[in-house]
Design a protein around this motif. Structure first.
Motif, PDB file in Angstrom:
ATOM      1  N   LEU A   1      34.055  28.668  70.014  1.00 10.73           N
ATOM      2  CA  LEU A   1      32.656  28.378  70.337  1.00 10.73           C
ATOM      3  C   LEU A   1      32.500  26.933  70.797  1.00 10.73           C
ATOM      4  O   LEU A   1      31.755  26.646  71.733  1.00 10.73           O
ATOM      5  CB  LEU A   1      31.784  28.637  69.107  1.00 10.73           C
ATOM      6  N   MET A   2      33.225  26.001  70.137  1.00 11.82           N
ATOM      7  CA  MET A   2      33.112  24.604  70.537  1.00 11.82           C
ATOM      8  C   MET A   2      33.591  24.415  71.974  1.00 11.82           C
ATOM      9  O   MET A   2      32.938  23.741  72.778  1.00 11.82           O
ATOM     10  CB  MET A   2      33.927  23.726  69.588  1.00 11.82           C
ATOM     11  N   GLY A  55      31.078  25.807  74.410  1.00 13.59           N
ATOM     12  CA  GLY A  55      29.925  24.934  74.563  1.00 13.59           C
ATOM     13  C   GLY A  55      30.249  23.744  75.438  1.00 13.59           C
ATOM     14  O   GLY A  55      29.494  23.405  76.357  1.00 13.59           O
ATOM     15  N   LEU A  66      34.688  25.606  56.822  1.00  9.78           N
ATOM     16  CA  LEU A  66      35.936  26.214  56.361  1.00  9.78           C
ATOM     17  C   LEU A  66      36.880  25.145  55.818  1.00  9.78           C
ATOM     18  O   LEU A  66      37.638  25.379  54.893  1.00  9.78           O
ATOM     19  CB  LEU A  66      36.622  26.963  57.504  1.00  9.78           C
ATOM     20  N   ARG A  67      36.819  23.957  56.409  1.00 12.04           N
ATOM     21  CA  ARG A  67      37.781  22.948  55.997  1.00 12.04           C
ATOM     22  C   ARG A  67      37.310  22.197  54.764  1.00 12.04           C
ATOM     23  O   ARG A  67      38.081  21.968  53.835  1.00 12.04           O
ATOM     24  CB  ARG A  67      37.995  21.966  57.141  1.00 12.04           C
ATOM     25  N   LEU A  69      44.120  23.322  57.579  1.00 16.83           N
ATOM     26  CA  LEU A  69      44.005  24.630  56.924  1.00 16.83           C
ATOM     27  C   LEU A  69      45.388  25.147  56.556  1.00 16.83           C
ATOM     28  O   LEU A  69      45.577  25.755  55.505  1.00 16.83           O
ATOM     29  CB  LEU A  69      43.300  25.622  57.855  1.00 16.83           C
ATOM     30  N   GLY A  97      30.030  26.320  66.444  1.00 14.24           N
ATOM     31  CA  GLY A  97      31.482  26.297  66.269  1.00 14.24           C
ATOM     32  C   GLY A  97      31.918  25.183  65.348  1.00 14.24           C
ATOM     33  O   GLY A  97      32.742  25.371  64.452  1.00 14.24           O
ATOM     34  N   LEU A  98      31.321  24.004  65.543  1.00 13.41           N
ATOM     35  CA  LEU A  98      31.689  22.859  64.714  1.00 13.41           C
ATOM     36  C   LEU A  98      31.357  23.141  63.255  1.00 13.41           C
ATOM     37  O   LEU A  98      32.151  22.844  62.357  1.00 13.41           O
ATOM     38  CB  LEU A  98      30.943  21.621  65.214  1.00 13.41           C
ATOM     39  N   LEU A 112      26.462  35.189  70.435  1.00 13.21           N
ATOM     40  CA  LEU A 112      26.113  33.930  69.790  1.00 13.21           C
ATOM     41  C   LEU A 112      25.015  34.138  68.761  1.00 13.21           C
ATOM     42  O   LEU A 112      25.122  33.702  67.615  1.00 13.21           O
ATOM     43  CB  LEU A 112      25.651  32.957  70.861  1.00 13.21           C
ATOM     44  N   ILE A 132      28.859  31.867  55.655  1.00 17.95           N
ATOM     45  CA  ILE A 132      29.823  30.938  55.065  1.00 17.95           C
ATOM     46  C   ILE A 132      29.153  29.652  54.608  1.00 17.95           C
ATOM     47  O   ILE A 132      29.605  29.026  53.662  1.00 17.95           O
ATOM     48  CB  ILE A 132      31.014  30.630  55.997  1.00 17.95           C
ATOM     49  N   PHE A 167      27.797  35.098  65.620  1.00 15.65           N
ATOM     50  CA  PHE A 167      28.302  33.851  65.063  1.00 15.65           C
ATOM     51  C   PHE A 167      27.238  33.099  64.293  1.00 15.65           C
ATOM     52  O   PHE A 167      27.547  32.420  63.315  1.00 15.65           O
ATOM     53  CB  PHE A 167      28.933  33.025  66.166  1.00 15.65           C
ATOM     54  N   TRP A 215      27.470  34.569  61.011  1.00 14.09           N
ATOM     55  CA  TRP A 215      28.660  34.067  60.327  1.00 14.09           C
ATOM     56  C   TRP A 215      28.396  32.718  59.694  1.00 14.09           C
ATOM     57  O   TRP A 215      28.793  32.452  58.555  1.00 14.09           O
ATOM     58  CB  TRP A 215      29.832  33.953  61.316  1.00 14.09           C
ATOM     59  N   ILE A 243      31.214  26.039  61.734  1.00 20.41           N
ATOM     60  CA  ILE A 243      32.174  26.991  61.168  1.00 20.41           C
ATOM     61  C   ILE A 243      33.450  26.263  60.761  1.00 20.41           C
ATOM     62  O   ILE A 243      33.929  26.378  59.624  1.00 20.41           O
ATOM     63  CB  ILE A 243      32.493  28.102  62.183  1.00 20.41           C
ATOM     64  N   THR A 244      34.012  25.465  61.677  1.00 23.60           N
ATOM     65  CA  THR A 244      35.294  24.819  61.361  1.00 23.60           C
ATOM     66  C   THR A 244      35.123  23.820  60.224  1.00 23.60           C
ATOM     67  O   THR A 244      35.979  23.739  59.338  1.00 23.60           O
ATOM     68  CB  THR A 244      35.852  24.110  62.600  1.00 23.60           C
ATOM     69  N   SER A 269      38.547  30.115  61.778  1.00 33.12           N
ATOM     70  CA  SER A 269      38.483  28.752  62.278  1.00 33.12           C
ATOM     71  C   SER A 269      38.731  28.732  63.784  1.00 33.12           C
ATOM     72  O   SER A 269      38.092  27.963  64.521  1.00 33.12           O
ATOM     73  CB  SER A 269      39.523  27.930  61.534  1.00 33.12           C
ATOM     74  N   VAL A 313      25.851  26.122  71.015  1.00 33.93           N
ATOM     75  CA  VAL A 313      27.105  26.853  70.822  1.00 33.93           C
ATOM     76  C   VAL A 313      28.126  25.937  70.171  1.00 33.93           C
ATOM     77  O   VAL A 313      28.808  26.306  69.214  1.00 33.93           O
ATOM     78  CB  VAL A 313      27.649  27.339  72.189  1.00 33.93           C
ATOM     79  N   PHE A 314      28.193  24.728  70.697  1.00 34.60           N
ATOM     80  CA  PHE A 314      29.157  23.761  70.178  1.00 34.60           C
ATOM     81  C   PHE A 314      28.887  23.480  68.703  1.00 34.60           C
ATOM     82  O   PHE A 314      29.801  23.477  67.879  1.00 34.60           O
ATOM     83  CB  PHE A 314      29.049  22.475  71.005  1.00 34.60           C
ATOM     84  N   GLY A 321      35.664  29.438  65.510  1.00 31.66           N
ATOM     85  CA  GLY A 321      34.831  28.237  65.582  1.00 31.66           C
ATOM     86  C   GLY A 321      35.250  27.337  66.726  1.00 31.66           C
ATOM     87  O   GLY A 321      34.416  26.829  67.483  1.00 31.66           O
ATOM     88  N   VAL A 322      36.571  27.143  66.867  1.00 26.75           N
ATOM     89  CA  VAL A 322      37.079  26.314  67.965  1.00 26.75           C
ATOM     90  C   VAL A 322      36.711  26.937  69.303  1.00 26.75           C
ATOM     91  O   VAL A 322      36.340  26.237  70.257  1.00 26.75           O
ATOM     92  CB  VAL A 322      38.608  26.144  67.830  1.00 26.75           C
ATOM     93  N   PHE A 358      37.226  40.418  58.332  1.00 26.07           N
ATOM     94  CA  PHE A 358      36.662  39.577  59.377  1.00 26.07           C
ATOM     95  C   PHE A 358      36.082  40.466  60.468  1.00 26.07           C
ATOM     96  O   PHE A 358      36.816  41.038  61.252  1.00 26.07           O
ATOM     97  CB  PHE A 358      37.745  38.661  59.932  1.00 26.07           C
ATOM     98  N   VAL A 378      43.383  35.133  57.678  1.00 24.00           N
ATOM     99  CA  VAL A 378      42.091  35.512  58.253  1.00 24.00           C
ATOM    100  C   VAL A 378      41.164  34.300  58.347  1.00 24.00           C
ATOM    101  O   VAL A 378      40.318  34.206  59.239  1.00 24.00           O
ATOM    102  CB  VAL A 378      41.472  36.686  57.462  1.00 24.00           C
ATOM    103  N   PHE A 381      42.170  20.846  63.684  1.00 28.08           N
ATOM    104  CA  PHE A 381      41.499  21.986  63.055  1.00 28.08           C
ATOM    105  C   PHE A 381      42.427  22.941  62.318  1.00 28.08           C
ATOM    106  O   PHE A 381      42.053  23.477  61.291  1.00 28.08           O
ATOM    107  CB  PHE A 381      40.696  22.769  64.104  1.00 28.08           C
ATOM    108  N   VAL A 432      34.159  40.565  63.750  1.00 31.69           N
ATOM    109  CA  VAL A 432      33.672  39.745  64.875  1.00 31.69           C
ATOM    110  C   VAL A 432      32.692  40.544  65.716  1.00 31.69           C
ATOM    111  O   VAL A 432      32.157  40.039  66.686  1.00 31.69           O
ATOM    112  CB  VAL A 432      34.846  39.262  65.749  1.00 31.69           C
TER     113      VAL A 432
END
Lengths: 424, 340
Positions: B129-130, B133, A408-409, B110, A401-402, A326, A337, A330, A333, A404-405, B123, A397-398, B126-127, A60, B118, B106, A62
């Protein structure tokens, strides 16, 4: 070895992408479209580097931004035209003294850190090493400060060496790889989160250094115009010169892609997959896991550095404060993914798709917020805050992030998943 | 009088300046880092991942306090305290609720899918960044004052220059001390605190001996969220509220948690203070202390006007080097935390 057939997924996905890109060309014109394609192709190179680290080795990183910034700076240093005012002034001599102090200090510090081999007690060795390190630091800092102010007053900054741009990209990639090697040596044996934290730290430090070392990078004054490897728009016009640049980056993508595919199919690639999928059994087979991971991390960083250097060269301006996590960490990233970690084609596809969406999202976000402002005013008499314009962009930005999460899920495999090779 | 003569020779003014700058400054920033690092170290120990949005959680807590204080600006007047401080429990509760909800939305899915640590870290990015924002969308990108009125300033005479502490700083010290003592009693005396320590030691063993992991996880988030909100609010009271704090504070907080040893709340406090004091010591201009010696030195020794180990622009480098040094020489931290 049965290679899986070309899945029916790639063709519609790439066809859809082509349609979207064609729409952008039709809407905003060829000059803009080609610019977007060049930038997307640079991001694709960076994404290929990152997919090695994440998709193949599970590392990972960053700090993508920091490695890009370093590679871009090295490119500027190598390829920017020679600054005669600097070389004719007192700067080089003063810098030479600083370098001399640095070399002597590092040599003494390193020697002391090895002195336990001569029979010195370890505690004494550590104390002496620390003292030597501190003295070196103070001496270098003490000679660097006057040198920096002399250079800034005489010549502005040290300029470059005027070498070819492609050479600068290579050296930049090597520099990023070298920094990655140091980071990897320190953090790879520890738990996975530490590497993430350490890479975040190094990227912030690289940024702080490039921003404040005015004698080296002109700091916030920025360096421009950067030389291009192909004729510039002044000579050929926007569309043609950008197309030529696109040819260069596309050729780089093809070369890197082919090399990676070959490496991935080789015994080396098989060993990497074995390490990623089952670390314990790979270790039991006698594979040196940390060493292999270090290889992956360094190779990935070299490619990230080359791609980043190409990206900054294309924008033609080196602005240390423009390296935003950003855009440069990200966003890439999300490309990796979403496209499919561990699949080179997926990384390239993700890079183009996400970049097109990213570019188009700015006017869309501004438009939506303007509408919200108008409606809010009409319906509720709501007075929008004055900086709504800058705030609207924060929604991107939001969204990143959304994404990415959510990926992943719900779709950890991405749009073009890794193809598992079956060996019968 | 010989005493007065002696006093005038001693660099008392400079020494007080040193205390103001380094000791008080280090305590302030160290307390803020400690409040953040306690949460980070608990999450690293119990949930086993580096929680990147922690800095934004601190900012979110400060933002909640800002909203509360602007809704009820005169709550604090009867006590003579800033309204934002009086309403801080509300902000802490809101942030704790947010942390629990974030976990449910979130991280819990997982965790159930049993992903690699990792992936959890990713994740959490990601949170992060949210949250960033949303905070910037609602709070704007500028700076704001949490407490519009002038700050009460306490001056303690110290022979010459005064020792200066402002009211928010005093509140910060008191709150940190109370929080650490309360956390100590919670972790060592209450059933839940003991259960948390058991899970941090060995999650499987704790589970088969009947400890509800869900409860432990929820309590962890409540403590982490509440302390983060307090740290963010008190920092914003001392300086200003800034929406883009996150990256600048998350690195020292991680450094503090790792230096102290992962999973050790006391270690986090020590680590926070260590990082805070190192920062202020490293950027302190030592020539202020050395200048009074100038008359006693031979002619050719001239004390430069600025002797600092690290220029202020490079402050971010300090927590990083502490972190790297600890990772090289003692990856378990001062208090022997867990490494796996």
């Amino acid at each position: 070895m049965a290679v899986p057939p070309l899945a029916h997924r790639e063709i519609p996905l790439f066809a859809g992408l082509a349609v979207v890109i064609a729409l952008v060309f039709a809407w905003l014109g060829a000059a803009y479209g080609v610019r977007m394609l060049v930038e997307a192709s640079c991001y694709a190179i960076i994404a290929l580097g990152l997919t090695i680290q994440w998709g193949y080795a599970g590392l990972f990183n960053v700090g993508v931004m920091g490695f890009i910034a370093l590679a871009a700076f090295v490119t500027v240093l190598v390829s920017f035209p020679v600054n005669a005012a600097f070389w004719n002034g007192d700067g080089p001599a003063l810098l030479g003294w600083t370098a001399l102090y640095l070399v002597i200090g590092v040599a003494i510090t390193y020697g002391l850190s090895r002195s336990h081999r001569l029979g010195l007690p370890k505690s004494l060795r550590t104390a002496l090493t620390l003292i030597a390190g501190a003295v070196t630091y103070l001496a270098v800092q003490g000679t660097l400060d006057p040198a920096a102010s002399v250079i800034e007053s005489e010549a502005g900054f040290i300029g470059g060496f005027g070498l070819p741009v492609w050479f600068g990209w290579l050296v930049g990639g090597v520099a990023a790889g070298g920094l990655g090697w140091v980071m990897g040596r320190i953090t790879l044996g520890l738990r996975a989160d530490y590497m993430a934290i350490a890479t975040l730290g190094i990227s912030e430090i690289v940024k702080a250094f490039l921003k404040n070392a005015d004698w080296l990078t002109r700091g916030t004054l920025t360096v421009s115009p950067l030389p291009w490897p192909v004729p510039t728009p002044q000579e050929l016009g926007f569309v043609f010169s950008r197309s030529a640049y696109l040819c260069v980056t596309a050729a780089m993508i093809v070369v890197i892609y082919v090399l990676l595919q070959r490496a991935w199919a080789s015994p080396w690639g098989r060993m990497m997959r074995a390490i990623r999928d089952n670390e314990l059994s790979a270790a039991a087979m006698g594979k040196d896991i940390n060493r292999r991971r270090l290889e992956m991390f360094v190779i990935g960083n070299v490619i990230i550095g080359i791609g980043g250097a190409a990206l900054i060269t294309f924008t033609s301006i080196f602005d240390p404060s423009a390296f935003a996590p950003l855009n440069h960490t990200f966003l890439i990233w999300v490309m990796v993914i979403l496209g499919g970690a561990g699949n080179n084609l997926g990384a390239i596809f993700g890079a183009f798709l996400v970049y097109v969406i990213w570019i188009m999202s700015e006017p869309v976000a501004l438009f939506l917020f303007q509408q919200a402002e108008i409606w809010g005013d009409e319906l509720f008499g709501w007075q929008a805050p004055g900086d709504l314009h800058t705030r609207a962009l924060q929604m991107r930005v939001f969204i990143i992030g959304l994404t990415i999460t959510l990926v992943l899920r719900y779709a950890p495999q991405g749009l073009i998943p890794e193809k598992v090779m079956k060996h019968d | 009088m010989p005493e007065a003569g002696l006093l005038s020779v001693l660099p008392i003014n400079e020494f007080v300046f040193f205390i103001n700058k380094v000791v008080i400054g280090g305590l302030i920033i160290g307390s803020v880092y400690a409040l953040g690092a306690i949460g980070v170290t608990l999450i690293l120990g119990i949930l086993r991942f580096a929680h990147f949005p922690h800095g934004d959680m601190m900012t979110a807590g400060a933002f909640f306090a800002l909203v509360c204080a602007s809704l009820a600006p005169h709550v604090g007047d009867p006590f003579g305290l800033p309204s934002a401080f009086v309403l801080m429990p509300v902000a802490m509760a809101a942030t704790a609720a947010m942390a629990v909800w974030l976990d449910k939305a979130f991280y819990a899915p997982l965790r159930r899918a049993n992903v690699k640590p990792v992936v959890m870290v990713m994740s959490s990015v990601g949170v992060m960044l949210m949250l960033q924002g949303l905070i910037r969308l609602f709070a704007g990108t500028g700076t704001r004052q949490l407490d519009p009125g002038p700050k009460d300033i306490y001056r303690i005479p110290a022979g010459g220059r005064d020792l200066i502490v402002t009211q928010p700083q005093l509140l910060l010290f008191i709150f940190t001390a109370v929080a650490v003592v309360a956390l100590h009693f919670f972790l060592t005396r209450s059933r839940m605190g003991k259960a948390m320590r058991a899970v941090a030691d060995n999650a499987e063993l704790a589970r088969v001996s009947g400890i509800s992991i869900d409860h432990v996880v929820r309590t962890t988030w409540i403590i982490a969220g509440a302390l983060a909100a307090a740290g963010g609010t008190l920092l914003a009271l001392d300086v200003t509220f800034k929406a883009d704090l996150s990256f600048n504070i998350i690195l020292p907080v991680f450094a503090a948690a790792i230096v102290g040893g992962v999973g050790h709340p006391y270690g986090a406090v020590v680590g926070g203070m260590l990082v805070g004091f190192t920062e202020t010591l490293a950027v302190f201009n030592w020539s202020v202390l050395l200048r009074p010696l100038q008359p006693y030195l031979p002619e050719f020794v001239e004390i430069p006007s600025k002797i600092a180990f690290v220029p202020t622009e490079y402050k971010i480098v300090i927590p990083f080097f502490i972190l790297i040094a600890v990772l090289i020489w003692r990856p378990t931290g001062i208090f022997k935390g867990r490494t796996n």
